[in-house]
Design an enzyme around this catalytic site. Sequence first.
Site, PDB file in Angstrom:
ATOM      1  N   HIS A  66       0.828  -1.205   0.000  1.00 39.96           N
ATOM      2  CA  HIS A  66       0.000   0.000   0.000  1.00 39.96           C
ATOM      3  C   HIS A  66       0.860   1.253   0.000  1.00 39.96           C
ATOM      4  O   HIS A  66       1.912   1.278   0.638  1.00 39.96           O
ATOM      5  CB  HIS A  66      -0.892   0.046   1.249  1.00 39.96           C
ATOM      6  CG  HIS A  66      -1.971  -0.974   1.244  1.00 39.96           C
ATOM      7  ND1 HIS A  66      -3.181  -0.777   0.619  1.00 39.96           N
ATOM      8  CD2 HIS A  66      -2.018  -2.212   1.784  1.00 39.96           C
ATOM      9  CE1 HIS A  66      -3.930  -1.855   0.785  1.00 39.96           C
ATOM     10  NE2 HIS A  66      -3.248  -2.742   1.479  1.00 39.96           N
ATOM     11  N   PRO A  67       0.381   2.281  -0.657  1.00 39.65           N
ATOM     12  CA  PRO A  67       1.028   3.584  -0.502  1.00 39.65           C
ATOM     13  C   PRO A  67       0.589   4.193   0.826  1.00 39.65           C
ATOM     14  O   PRO A  67      -0.414   3.780   1.401  1.00 39.65           O
ATOM     15  CB  PRO A  67       0.455   4.390  -1.663  1.00 39.65           C
ATOM     16  CG  PRO A  67      -0.912   3.812  -1.840  1.00 39.65           C
ATOM     17  CD  PRO A  67      -0.765   2.329  -1.540  1.00 39.65           C
ATOM     18  N   PHE A 119       0.521   3.137   8.104  1.00 33.92           N
ATOM     19  CA  PHE A 119      -0.869   3.274   8.532  1.00 33.92           C
ATOM     20  C   PHE A 119      -1.775   2.707   7.448  1.00 33.92           C
ATOM     21  O   PHE A 119      -1.704   3.106   6.287  1.00 33.92           O
ATOM     22  CB  PHE A 119      -1.175   4.758   8.763  1.00 33.92           C
ATOM     23  CG  PHE A 119      -2.604   5.058   9.107  1.00 33.92           C
ATOM     24  CD1 PHE A 119      -3.126   4.701  10.340  1.00 33.92           C
ATOM     25  CD2 PHE A 119      -3.415   5.725   8.201  1.00 33.92           C
ATOM     26  CE1 PHE A 119      -4.440   4.998  10.670  1.00 33.92           C
ATOM     27  CE2 PHE A 119      -4.729   6.031   8.519  1.00 33.92           C
ATOM     28  CZ  PHE A 119      -5.245   5.661   9.755  1.00 33.92           C
ATOM     29  N   ILE A 121      -5.723   1.976   6.366  1.00 32.29           N
ATOM     30  CA  ILE A 121      -7.130   2.281   6.613  1.00 32.29           C
ATOM     31  C   ILE A 121      -7.903   2.011   5.330  1.00 32.29           C
ATOM     32  O   ILE A 121      -7.396   2.269   4.235  1.00 32.29           O
ATOM     33  CB  ILE A 121      -7.322   3.745   7.077  1.00 32.29           C
ATOM     34  CG1 ILE A 121      -8.766   3.997   7.505  1.00 32.29           C
ATOM     35  CG2 ILE A 121      -6.861   4.730   6.010  1.00 32.29           C
ATOM     36  CD1 ILE A 121      -8.980   5.315   8.243  1.00 32.29           C
ATOM     37  N   ALA A 123      -9.941   3.351   3.027  1.00 30.43           N
ATOM     38  CA  ALA A 123     -10.245   4.755   2.758  1.00 30.43           C
ATOM     39  C   ALA A 123     -11.540   4.958   1.980  1.00 30.43           C
ATOM     40  O   ALA A 123     -12.042   6.079   1.931  1.00 30.43           O
ATOM     41  CB  ALA A 123      -9.079   5.388   2.006  1.00 30.43           C
TER      42      ALA A 123
END
Length: 168
Positions: A66-67, A119, A121, A123
């Site tokens: 993930h970025p 992190f 999430i 989104a």
Amino acid sequence: MTLKEFNQLDSEQTADVLKKACGSRNWISKMIGSKPFNGMKTLLSTSEKIWFSLTKTDWQEAFSFHPKIGDIRELEKRFGGSGEFSAKEQTGMERLSAVLLNEISRLNDEYEMKNGFIFIICASGKTPDEMLNELKKRTHLSVESELNNAAYEQNKITLLRLEKIISE
């Protein structure tokens, strides 16, 4: 792609498709071994069952695909096909002020330094402010709590992506 088409893919082709949903090699391998799927409900429940049976190392491998939240420019460069999903999931981040993007960047770095992973999430459907507030809140949680939070969020991301990639 339909589920029928997905079920007919060979292992290498299946891995290429699944990698767009989740970067864990063990998750991909176990999903390939679970084919064929008799419906989307089975595919999604199998994905979730496999995901939560994996090790922390497997989870962290998936996180590395993930970025960071707010890092729109790196999406396509680093992540190719899954970058398209990430860019859509982070809609609105590109319109943030430099001050807000700098705050997100600073908190991302603080979070990663503390936890050893970025992190994570889900989104989709969240505003940039909601994501920033969640980042602020979760930065102060224990590493163990955050690993579990990130794994839960990764599972949501994976399921959403599978639903975008494969249809009944």
